[in-house]
Design a protein around this motif. Structure first.
Motif, PDB file in Angstrom:
ATOM      1  N   GLY A   6      -8.533   5.505  12.957  1.00 13.76           N
ATOM      2  CA  GLY A   6      -7.549   5.290  11.900  1.00 13.76           C
ATOM      3  C   GLY A   6      -8.152   4.639  10.666  1.00 13.76           C
ATOM      4  O   GLY A   6      -9.362   4.419  10.570  1.00 13.76           O
ATOM      5  N   CYS A   7      -7.283   4.333   9.729  1.00 11.37           N
ATOM      6  CA  CYS A   7      -7.698   3.704   8.472  1.00 11.37           C
ATOM      7  C   CYS A   7      -8.207   2.283   8.744  1.00 11.37           C
ATOM      8  O   CYS A   7      -7.768   1.632   9.672  1.00 11.37           O
ATOM      9  CB  CYS A   7      -6.515   3.611   7.513  1.00 11.37           C
ATOM     10  N   PHE A   8      -9.109   1.824   7.941  1.00 15.01           N
ATOM     11  CA  PHE A   8      -9.609   0.444   7.942  1.00 15.01           C
ATOM     12  C   PHE A   8     -10.386   0.060   9.200  1.00 15.01           C
ATOM     13  O   PHE A   8     -10.709  -1.102   9.381  1.00 15.01           O
ATOM     14  CB  PHE A   8      -8.462  -0.569   7.746  1.00 15.01           C
ATOM     15  N   SER A   9     -10.690   0.999  10.093  1.00 15.85           N
ATOM     16  CA  SER A   9     -11.281   0.625  11.378  1.00 15.85           C
ATOM     17  C   SER A   9     -12.724   0.152  11.263  1.00 15.85           C
ATOM     18  O   SER A   9     -13.231  -0.463  12.189  1.00 15.85           O
ATOM     19  CB  SER A   9     -11.181   1.775  12.371  1.00 15.85           C
ATOM     20  N   GLN A  22      -0.008  -3.574   3.465  1.00 16.78           N
ATOM     21  CA  GLN A  22      -0.112  -2.148   3.778  1.00 16.78           C
ATOM     22  C   GLN A  22       1.252  -1.570   4.164  1.00 16.78           C
ATOM     23  O   GLN A  22       1.584  -0.447   3.794  1.00 16.78           O
ATOM     24  CB  GLN A  22      -1.127  -1.915   4.914  1.00 16.78           C
ATOM     25  N   CYS A  26       3.357   1.499   2.393  1.00 15.20           N
ATOM     26  CA  CYS A  26       3.955   2.637   3.116  1.00 15.20           C
ATOM     27  C   CYS A  26       5.442   2.759   2.806  1.00 15.20           C
ATOM     28  O   CYS A  26       5.950   3.854   2.555  1.00 15.20           O
ATOM     29  CB  CYS A  26       3.752   2.483   4.618  1.00 15.20           C
ATOM     30  N   ARG A  81      -1.327  -0.246  17.131  1.00 13.26           N
ATOM     31  CA  ARG A  81      -1.529   0.342  15.806  1.00 13.26           C
ATOM     32  C   ARG A  81      -0.179   0.579  15.148  1.00 13.26           C
ATOM     33  O   ARG A  81       0.839   0.758  15.802  1.00 13.26           O
ATOM     34  CB  ARG A  81      -2.327   1.638  15.886  1.00 13.26           C
ATOM     35  N   MET A  96      -0.587   7.890   7.852  1.00 15.09           N
ATOM     36  CA  MET A  96      -1.556   6.807   7.928  1.00 15.09           C
ATOM     37  C   MET A  96      -1.358   6.065   9.242  1.00 15.09           C
ATOM     38  O   MET A  96      -0.235   5.922   9.712  1.00 15.09           O
ATOM     39  CB  MET A  96      -1.352   5.842   6.752  1.00 15.09           C
ATOM     40  N   SER A  97      -2.448   5.635   9.847  1.00 13.62           N
ATOM     41  CA  SER A  97      -2.356   4.763  11.019  1.00 13.62           C
ATOM     42  C   SER A  97      -3.530   3.803  10.986  1.00 13.62           C
ATOM     43  O   SER A  97      -4.607   4.134  10.484  1.00 13.62           O
ATOM     44  CB  SER A  97      -2.351   5.579  12.313  1.00 13.62           C
ATOM     45  N   PHE A  98      -3.308   2.607  11.507  1.00 11.22           N
ATOM     46  CA  PHE A  98      -4.395   1.637  11.574  1.00 11.22           C
ATOM     47  C   PHE A  98      -4.140   0.640  12.693  1.00 11.22           C
ATOM     48  O   PHE A  98      -3.004   0.310  13.017  1.00 11.22           O
ATOM     49  CB  PHE A  98      -4.631   0.938  10.233  1.00 11.22           C
TER      50      PHE A  98
END
Length: 129
Positions: A6-9, A22, A26, A81, A96-98
């Motif tokens: 995911g994002c920012f990982s 964040q 969204c 997440r 988006m997922s993080f």
């Protein structure tokens, strides 16, 4: 080993203030937020357990943070997440997922390569705890 999905990982873990920022982003786009968790972070495990229902009608990050805190208390050693869904096209699409929570000790993922008939190669993945 640090799971990177995911994002920012690839960044250090986000603080709650950064997570809230964040979420605000969204929500400003009109995306619904869902909280998911798992104890199996294998790259092919795309179906994590959903914590409650996606929050389609929220306009404030505090509601998501309350659900996130409840999930963290119930599943402290799970990967958690946040997933943002965009429904502008008439169906839910993950936009988006993080990851917002990790266990204290993350499992290692090993990969073995086996050469088979012809020039084919097969890969197998295994979690090492």
């Amino acid at each position: 080993m640090r799971v990177t999905q995911g994002c920012f990982s690839f960044l250090p873990d986000l603080s709650d203030a950064q997570i809230s920022a964040q979420i605000d982003y969204c929500l400003s786009k009109g995306w619904a937020i869902g909280v998911e968790y798992t104890d199996d972070p294998h790259p092919r495990n795309t179906y994590w357990e959903m914590w409650g229902h996606p929050m389609f009608d929220l306009r404030d990050a505090k509601g998501v943070m309350i659900e996130l805190d409840a999930c963290r208390k119930a599943e402290p050693e799970a990967y958690i997440r946040l997933v943002a869904f965009d429904s502008t096209r008439g169906f839910e699409t993950v936009t988006m997922s993080f990851i917002v929570n990790r266990p204290k000790v993350e499992p290692a993922l090993t990969m073995s390569r086996t050469e088979v008939d012809g020039r084919s190669i097969r890969y197998t993945h295994q979690l090492v705890r």
